[in-house]
Scaffold this motif. Sequence first.
Motif, PDB file in Angstrom:
ATOM      1  N   ASN A 148      42.216  40.198  36.930  1.00  0.00           N
ATOM      2  CA  ASN A 148      41.491  38.934  36.822  1.00  0.00           C
ATOM      3  C   ASN A 148      40.121  39.110  36.182  1.00  0.00           C
ATOM      4  O   ASN A 148      39.690  38.324  35.341  1.00  0.00           O
ATOM      5  CB  ASN A 148      41.304  38.309  38.209  1.00  0.00           C
ATOM      6  CG  ASN A 148      42.620  37.951  38.859  1.00  0.00           C
ATOM      7  OD1 ASN A 148      43.631  37.790  38.191  1.00  0.00           O
ATOM      8  ND2 ASN A 148      42.619  37.856  40.179  1.00  0.00           N
ATOM      9  N   PHE A 149      39.416  40.150  36.613  1.00  0.00           N
ATOM     10  CA  PHE A 149      38.023  40.323  36.198  1.00  0.00           C
ATOM     11  C   PHE A 149      37.857  41.252  34.996  1.00  0.00           C
ATOM     12  O   PHE A 149      36.736  41.551  34.596  1.00  0.00           O
ATOM     13  CB  PHE A 149      37.194  40.863  37.370  1.00  0.00           C
ATOM     14  CG  PHE A 149      37.179  39.952  38.565  1.00  0.00           C
ATOM     15  CD1 PHE A 149      37.131  38.578  38.416  1.00  0.00           C
ATOM     16  CD2 PHE A 149      37.223  40.473  39.848  1.00  0.00           C
ATOM     17  CE1 PHE A 149      37.130  37.734  39.516  1.00  0.00           C
ATOM     18  CE2 PHE A 149      37.217  39.634  40.962  1.00  0.00           C
ATOM     19  CZ  PHE A 149      37.172  38.262  40.790  1.00  0.00           C
ATOM     20  N   LEU A 152      29.971  39.018  42.342  1.00  0.00           N
ATOM     21  CA  LEU A 152      30.870  37.909  42.045  1.00  0.00           C
ATOM     22  C   LEU A 152      30.285  36.547  42.389  1.00  0.00           C
ATOM     23  O   LEU A 152      30.440  35.588  41.634  1.00  0.00           O
ATOM     24  CB  LEU A 152      32.196  38.099  42.795  1.00  0.00           C
ATOM     25  CG  LEU A 152      33.056  39.277  42.334  1.00  0.00           C
ATOM     26  CD1 LEU A 152      34.322  39.353  43.160  1.00  0.00           C
ATOM     27  CD2 LEU A 152      33.369  39.180  40.859  1.00  0.00           C
ATOM     28  N   LEU A 165      42.308  42.321  41.482  1.00  0.00           N
ATOM     29  CA  LEU A 165      41.000  41.918  40.970  1.00  0.00           C
ATOM     30  C   LEU A 165      40.721  42.540  39.607  1.00  0.00           C
ATOM     31  O   LEU A 165      40.030  41.967  38.776  1.00  0.00           O
ATOM     32  CB  LEU A 165      39.913  42.308  41.966  1.00  0.00           C
ATOM     33  CG  LEU A 165      40.003  41.613  43.328  1.00  0.00           C
ATOM     34  CD1 LEU A 165      38.949  42.166  44.286  1.00  0.00           C
ATOM     35  CD2 LEU A 165      39.815  40.112  43.179  1.00  0.00           C
ATOM     36  N   ILE A 207      40.325  32.142  43.051  1.00  0.00           N
ATOM     37  CA  ILE A 207      40.744  33.520  43.192  1.00  0.00           C
ATOM     38  C   ILE A 207      41.751  33.673  44.313  1.00  0.00           C
ATOM     39  O   ILE A 207      42.637  34.471  44.259  1.00  0.00           O
ATOM     40  CB  ILE A 207      39.525  34.413  43.476  1.00  0.00           C
ATOM     41  CG1 ILE A 207      38.545  34.313  42.310  1.00  0.00           C
ATOM     42  CG2 ILE A 207      39.924  35.851  43.681  1.00  0.00           C
ATOM     43  CD1 ILE A 207      37.340  35.156  42.459  1.00  0.00           C
ATOM     44  N   TYR A 211      32.997  33.132  35.563  1.00  0.00           N
ATOM     45  CA  TYR A 211      34.391  33.492  35.766  1.00  0.00           C
ATOM     46  C   TYR A 211      35.308  32.308  35.452  1.00  0.00           C
ATOM     47  O   TYR A 211      36.316  32.454  34.757  1.00  0.00           O
ATOM     48  CB  TYR A 211      34.619  33.975  37.197  1.00  0.00           C
ATOM     49  CG  TYR A 211      36.059  34.360  37.467  1.00  0.00           C
ATOM     50  CD1 TYR A 211      36.642  35.410  36.773  1.00  0.00           C
ATOM     51  CD2 TYR A 211      36.840  33.651  38.370  1.00  0.00           C
ATOM     52  CE1 TYR A 211      37.974  35.757  36.984  1.00  0.00           C
ATOM     53  CE2 TYR A 211      38.158  33.994  38.592  1.00  0.00           C
ATOM     54  CZ  TYR A 211      38.719  35.051  37.899  1.00  0.00           C
ATOM     55  OH  TYR A 211      40.032  35.386  38.101  1.00  0.00           O
ATOM     56  N   PHE A 261      35.387  38.397  30.731  1.00  0.00           N
ATOM     57  CA  PHE A 261      34.717  38.682  31.999  1.00  0.00           C
ATOM     58  C   PHE A 261      34.946  40.145  32.338  1.00  0.00           C
ATOM     59  O   PHE A 261      36.052  40.652  32.140  1.00  0.00           O
ATOM     60  CB  PHE A 261      35.285  37.786  33.105  1.00  0.00           C
ATOM     61  CG  PHE A 261      34.442  37.705  34.349  1.00  0.00           C
ATOM     62  CD1 PHE A 261      33.398  36.796  34.442  1.00  0.00           C
ATOM     63  CD2 PHE A 261      34.685  38.549  35.419  1.00  0.00           C
ATOM     64  CE1 PHE A 261      32.629  36.723  35.594  1.00  0.00           C
ATOM     65  CE2 PHE A 261      33.921  38.485  36.557  1.00  0.00           C
ATOM     66  CZ  PHE A 261      32.885  37.563  36.650  1.00  0.00           C
ATOM     67  N   PRO A 262      33.912  40.833  32.812  1.00  0.00           N
ATOM     68  CA  PRO A 262      32.542  40.418  33.029  1.00  0.00           C
ATOM     69  C   PRO A 262      31.825  40.037  31.728  1.00  0.00           C
ATOM     70  O   PRO A 262      32.220  40.476  30.647  1.00  0.00           O
ATOM     71  CB  PRO A 262      31.888  41.649  33.664  1.00  0.00           C
ATOM     72  CG  PRO A 262      33.010  42.466  34.194  1.00  0.00           C
ATOM     73  CD  PRO A 262      34.140  42.229  33.264  1.00  0.00           C
ATOM     74  N   ASN A 295      41.058  40.648  31.127  1.00  0.00           N
ATOM     75  CA  ASN A 295      40.365  39.401  30.811  1.00  0.00           C
ATOM     76  C   ASN A 295      39.260  39.745  29.805  1.00  0.00           C
ATOM     77  O   ASN A 295      38.307  40.428  30.147  1.00  0.00           O
ATOM     78  CB  ASN A 295      39.772  38.821  32.095  1.00  0.00           C
ATOM     79  CG  ASN A 295      39.041  37.508  31.865  1.00  0.00           C
ATOM     80  OD1 ASN A 295      38.685  37.155  30.742  1.00  0.00           O
ATOM     81  ND2 ASN A 295      38.770  36.782  32.939  1.00  0.00           N
TER      82      ASN A 295
END
Length: 424
Positions: free
Chosen positions: A227-228, A268, A224, A424, A275, A44-45, A41
């Motif tokens: 996604n992150f 988070l 995770l 999530i 996010y 993000f962060p 991604n």
Amino acid sequence: MSSDAIDPGVLRRNAHSPSFFALQRAASGRRDLVDFCIPCNPYFPTPGMFSQLAGALEQILKYYPSDADTITAELCETLGHNPQTVVMGNGSTELITWIDHLLVRESLATPIPTFGRWTDQPLETGKRVDMFQLHEMRGFEFDVDAFVHFIRMRGSRAAVVCNPNNPDGGYVPRREVVRLLDQLIDLDLVVVDESFLDFADAEPHTSVADEARIRPNVIVLKSLGKNFGLHGVRFGYMVANPALARTVREALPKWNLNSFAEVVVFLLREHAAEYRESLRLLARDRLLMSQQLAGLPGLKVFPSQGNFVMVKLPDGKDGVALRDHLLGHHGVFVRECGNKLGSSSQFLRLVVRPQQDVQRLLIGLGSFLYGTAAEEPPDNAVSPDNVVSPGHGWGEADVTAASRFSGPPPQREPAPHEDFRTAI
């Protein structure tokens, strides 16, 4: 970039793509590589979160993390899960390994092409893997009834479906996944790998994690790191009924998670809005990037609900040669799919990235496919001949490719009942 800046031989040393670090070492440490291979991604962060992590770096590296139960409890508090139904792993592949060792007995069925560990892992432990071929002519669309029939014919005792699928990004609507679970209630195990599901915006409610908590034979897997945008942290989790979850949890080391994972999990909750915004921006970029790729003559573009887009090269063009060309001449790192079962080197999986990176990719593709290195990439006009019919890739089969590629980019907003936990 000079053609000899990077030795493409580093790409041929094993069945999987090399790490970004290995590529940088092969390129004498140069920092201008653009990564269209690792599905991170990009939003993000946030820079602010990275600053927080950098400020805590000394403590993160010097001290032991909390035990897995403590970190899992915090994750569950943030996401709204019952800790008895959740198991965290040092990356989703750790959980895949233990799922195979503990819960897959003699055979497993899965569509192909798909994430390689779902075929490789059972084969490595002597299981029979029943491979259900997804067909290009149908846009790699997954058919529940055909898959169930295949399982019955083969006598498979476990099944895995990735949603969205990797590498094509095809999405199976939630109602169809639930129907699949209903029809496979007699199997030892059914896994729904939702590692890329947060990027899907085909419908408001996509996950079947709520179903996994109450069914006797279902596991939902989450990554995770994908996604992150933090693959290096190595953390993921699974959701299952308490008995299944306990079986896997008891096999894992008590301290299987690292301090980076702990710090990120505790960050988070305060960054939920950022996010959600990252998912909206990525959905926008996915649509625009798909449009631009479809503007390349002869390139077939497959609809995706992941954070990547799969394309097929024109006849006579090879993905290995293209991969080496992009890396050596343009500093662009892509994933050709020749080593994925059920695929070939004519297919590439391209990670969704911001526009300044996509321009570089398009110029490199143009120079390889058409012998030109035009300064401006092809315009965004979509050719209907090279955009695959949507099917489940878009969530609904009756939506035309042209309508999906027209108008403003979709805005991913949580449904009225949806919050960070259900996202999530």
